[in-house]
Design a protein around this motif. Sequence first.
Motif, PDB file in Angstrom:
ATOM      1  N   LYS A 111       0.822  -1.217   0.000  1.00  0.00           N
ATOM      2  CA  LYS A 111       0.000   0.000   0.000  1.00  0.00           C
ATOM      3  C   LYS A 111       0.852   1.262   0.000  1.00  0.00           C
ATOM      4  O   LYS A 111       0.453   2.286  -0.552  1.00  0.00           O
ATOM      5  N   THR A 112       2.038   1.196   0.615  1.00  0.00           N
ATOM      6  CA  THR A 112       2.910   2.376   0.637  1.00  0.00           C
ATOM      7  C   THR A 112       3.379   2.720  -0.771  1.00  0.00           C
ATOM      8  O   THR A 112       3.474   3.895  -1.132  1.00  0.00           O
ATOM      9  N   ARG A 113       3.656   1.691  -1.579  1.00  0.00           N
ATOM     10  CA  ARG A 113       4.089   1.929  -2.954  1.00  0.00           C
ATOM     11  C   ARG A 113       2.937   2.491  -3.782  1.00  0.00           C
ATOM     12  O   ARG A 113       3.119   3.396  -4.605  1.00  0.00           O
ATOM     13  N   ILE A 114       1.752   1.956  -3.571  1.00  0.00           N
ATOM     14  CA  ILE A 114       0.587   2.437  -4.304  1.00  0.00           C
ATOM     15  C   ILE A 114       0.322   3.902  -3.975  1.00  0.00           C
ATOM     16  O   ILE A 114       0.070   4.726  -4.862  1.00  0.00           O
ATOM     17  N   LYS A 115       0.397   4.252  -2.694  1.00  0.00           N
ATOM     18  CA  LYS A 115       0.164   5.642  -2.281  1.00  0.00           C
ATOM     19  C   LYS A 115       1.196   6.575  -2.893  1.00  0.00           C
ATOM     20  O   LYS A 115       0.865   7.690  -3.323  1.00  0.00           O
ATOM     21  N   ALA A 116       2.447   6.140  -2.927  1.00  0.00           N
ATOM     22  CA  ALA A 116       3.512   6.976  -3.483  1.00  0.00           C
ATOM     23  C   ALA A 116       3.280   7.234  -4.969  1.00  0.00           C
ATOM     24  O   ALA A 116       3.452   8.359  -5.454  1.00  0.00           O
ATOM     25  N   LEU A 117       2.865   6.199  -5.709  1.00  0.00           N
ATOM     26  CA  LEU A 117       2.583   6.364  -7.136  1.00  0.00           C
ATOM     27  C   LEU A 117       1.378   7.277  -7.351  1.00  0.00           C
ATOM     28  O   LEU A 117       1.382   8.129  -8.248  1.00  0.00           O
ATOM     29  N   LYS A 118       0.355   7.102  -6.536  1.00  0.00           N
ATOM     30  CA  LYS A 118      -0.830   7.960  -6.650  1.00  0.00           C
ATOM     31  C   LYS A 118      -0.493   9.419  -6.386  1.00  0.00           C
ATOM     32  O   LYS A 118      -1.038  10.316  -7.042  1.00  0.00           O
ATOM     33  N   ARG A 119       0.402   9.661  -5.436  1.00  0.00           N
ATOM     34  CA  ARG A 119       0.810  11.046  -5.142  1.00  0.00           C
ATOM     35  C   ARG A 119       1.469  11.708  -6.345  1.00  0.00           C
ATOM     36  O   ARG A 119       1.389  12.925  -6.523  1.00  0.00           O
ATOM     37  N   MET A 120       2.106  10.896  -7.167  1.00  0.00           N
ATOM     38  CA  MET A 120       2.752  11.413  -8.374  1.00  0.00           C
ATOM     39  C   MET A 120       1.753  11.629  -9.507  1.00  0.00           C
ATOM     40  O   MET A 120       2.101  12.185 -10.551  1.00  0.00           O
ATOM     41  N   GLY A 121       0.523  11.159  -9.320  1.00  0.00           N
ATOM     42  CA  GLY A 121      -0.499  11.329 -10.350  1.00  0.00           C
ATOM     43  C   GLY A 121      -0.790  10.087 -11.156  1.00  0.00           C
ATOM     44  O   GLY A 121      -1.585  10.130 -12.107  1.00  0.00           O
ATOM     45  N   VAL A 122      -0.155   8.975 -10.798  1.00  0.00           N
ATOM     46  CA  VAL A 122      -0.363   7.715 -11.512  1.00  0.00           C
ATOM     47  C   VAL A 122      -1.709   7.109 -11.112  1.00  0.00           C
ATOM     48  O   VAL A 122      -2.088   7.137  -9.938  1.00  0.00           O
ATOM     49  N   SER A 123      -2.423   6.566 -12.087  1.00  0.00           N
ATOM     50  CA  SER A 123      -3.659   5.830 -11.800  1.00  0.00           C
ATOM     51  C   SER A 123      -3.307   4.363 -11.530  1.00  0.00           C
ATOM     52  O   SER A 123      -2.476   3.778 -12.237  1.00  0.00           O
ATOM     53  N   ILE A 124      -3.918   3.787 -10.518  1.00  0.00           N
ATOM     54  CA  ILE A 124      -3.672   2.404 -10.139  1.00  0.00           C
ATOM     55  C   ILE A 124      -4.916   1.573 -10.433  1.00  0.00           C
ATOM     56  O   ILE A 124      -6.029   1.964 -10.087  1.00  0.00           O
ATOM     57  N   ILE A 125      -4.715   0.425 -11.085  1.00  0.00           N
ATOM     58  CA  ILE A 125      -5.810  -0.519 -11.305  1.00  0.00           C
ATOM     59  C   ILE A 125      -5.411  -1.842 -10.653  1.00  0.00           C
ATOM     60  O   ILE A 125      -4.362  -2.404 -10.980  1.00  0.00           O
ATOM     61  N   VAL A 126      -6.230  -2.313  -9.725  1.00  0.00           N
ATOM     62  CA  VAL A 126      -5.980  -3.602  -9.055  1.00  0.00           C
ATOM     63  C   VAL A 126      -6.641  -4.694  -9.886  1.00  0.00           C
ATOM     64  O   VAL A 126      -7.853  -4.653 -10.137  1.00  0.00           O
ATOM     65  N   CYS A 127      -5.832  -5.664 -10.304  1.00  0.00           N
ATOM     66  CA  CYS A 127      -6.299  -6.700 -11.239  1.00  0.00           C
ATOM     67  C   CYS A 127      -6.008  -8.087 -10.682  1.00  0.00           C
ATOM     68  O   CYS A 127      -5.034  -8.741 -11.072  1.00  0.00           O
ATOM     69  N   GLY A 128      -6.831  -8.533  -9.745  1.00  0.00           N
ATOM     70  CA  GLY A 128      -6.696  -9.885  -9.228  1.00  0.00           C
ATOM     71  C   GLY A 128      -5.994  -9.958  -7.895  1.00  0.00           C
ATOM     72  O   GLY A 128      -5.351  -9.008  -7.447  1.00  0.00           O
ATOM     73  N   LYS A 129      -6.139 -11.131  -7.274  1.00  0.00           N
ATOM     74  CA  LYS A 129      -5.583 -11.376  -5.945  1.00  0.00           C
ATOM     75  C   LYS A 129      -4.376 -12.290  -5.962  1.00  0.00           C
ATOM     76  O   LYS A 129      -3.802 -12.588  -4.922  1.00  0.00           O
ATOM     77  N   GLY A 130      -3.973 -12.768  -7.140  1.00  0.00           N
ATOM     78  CA  GLY A 130      -2.855 -13.699  -7.228  1.00  0.00           C
ATOM     79  C   GLY A 130      -1.510 -12.994  -7.192  1.00  0.00           C
ATOM     80  O   GLY A 130      -1.416 -11.795  -6.879  1.00  0.00           O
ATOM     81  N   GLN A 131      -0.469 -13.728  -7.558  1.00  0.00           N
ATOM     82  CA  GLN A 131       0.873 -13.161  -7.573  1.00  0.00           C
ATOM     83  C   GLN A 131       1.080 -12.234  -8.761  1.00  0.00           C
ATOM     84  O   GLN A 131       1.893 -11.314  -8.705  1.00  0.00           O
ATOM     85  N   LEU A 132       0.352 -12.505  -9.855  1.00  0.00           N
ATOM     86  CA  LEU A 132       0.533 -11.735 -11.078  1.00  0.00           C
ATOM     87  C   LEU A 132      -0.770 -11.076 -11.504  1.00  0.00           C
ATOM     88  O   LEU A 132      -1.861 -11.580 -11.233  1.00  0.00           O
ATOM     89  N   VAL A 133      -0.641  -9.951 -12.172  1.00  0.00           N
ATOM     90  CA  VAL A 133      -1.796  -9.247 -12.722  1.00  0.00           C
ATOM     91  C   VAL A 133      -2.561 -10.167 -13.665  1.00  0.00           C
ATOM     92  O   VAL A 133      -1.966 -10.866 -14.494  1.00  0.00           O
ATOM     93  N   SER A 134      -3.878 -10.170 -13.557  1.00  0.00           N
ATOM     94  CA  SER A 134      -4.733 -10.931 -14.472  1.00  0.00           C
ATOM     95  C   SER A 134      -4.953 -10.110 -15.736  1.00  0.00           C
ATOM     96  O   SER A 134      -5.584  -9.053 -15.686  1.00  0.00           O
TER      97      SER A 134
END
Length: 223
Positions: A111-134
């Motif tokens: 979550k800390t990495r996600i927050k840091a990217l969002k602060r820079m203006g990056v949009s985050i899309i969460v794609c699945g609960k596994g180890q890799l993006v679906s």
Amino acid sequence: MPTARASRPFVILNAAMSLDGKIATHTGDSRMSSPADLRRVHRLRATVDAIMVGLKTLLVDDPKLTVKFAKGRKPYRIIVDSNARTPLGSYVVRTTRHIPTIVAVTSNAPKTRIKALKRMGVSIIVCGKGQLVSPKILLERLRTLGIRKILLEGGGTLNWSMLSNGVVDEIHVAITPRILGGRNAVSLVEGEGSTMVKDGMKLKLLRTSKYGPDLVIRYKVMN
């Protein structure tokens, strides 16, 4: 068969590779396209809504993923990065307020990495609960954003993930007249691979053309 496009964007996998199928040397150098082919790539970029790469490509090349030599759209930049490792100092992050950048992660990303990217203006899309993006979840969500056509620019691991999930529609490959070799050099498609030749993904030749010294082959993905 590729999944129905009503629920996802049309995806073109584009790459430049050596005659022996390498898209980068064992040191990571991937500058293969001739000037003529680079112009083709940028004309193609100008026709799509988004350009997609994997994290390793971002870390090695720090690409701009922008359009030059052609007029058209300013496509989204999409980074497939399961654990939100995209560097805050990378070009796509530093310029995200001018050209929108999306980082696709899983629910396991810190979550800390996600927050840091969002602060820079990056949009985050969460794609699945596994180890890799679906890939299927990602494409469905991109479609809801109005993204109808994507240019997939690798690397080899992401190419395999997209192909094996049946979400690539066409493949455009520029073959540069060089042999690179190297067991650790990156191939066009990596990943687990098919166990038998008969199980490999079937393609239909659409067109061949020449750009400078490079031979460009276009295929439709049949399965």
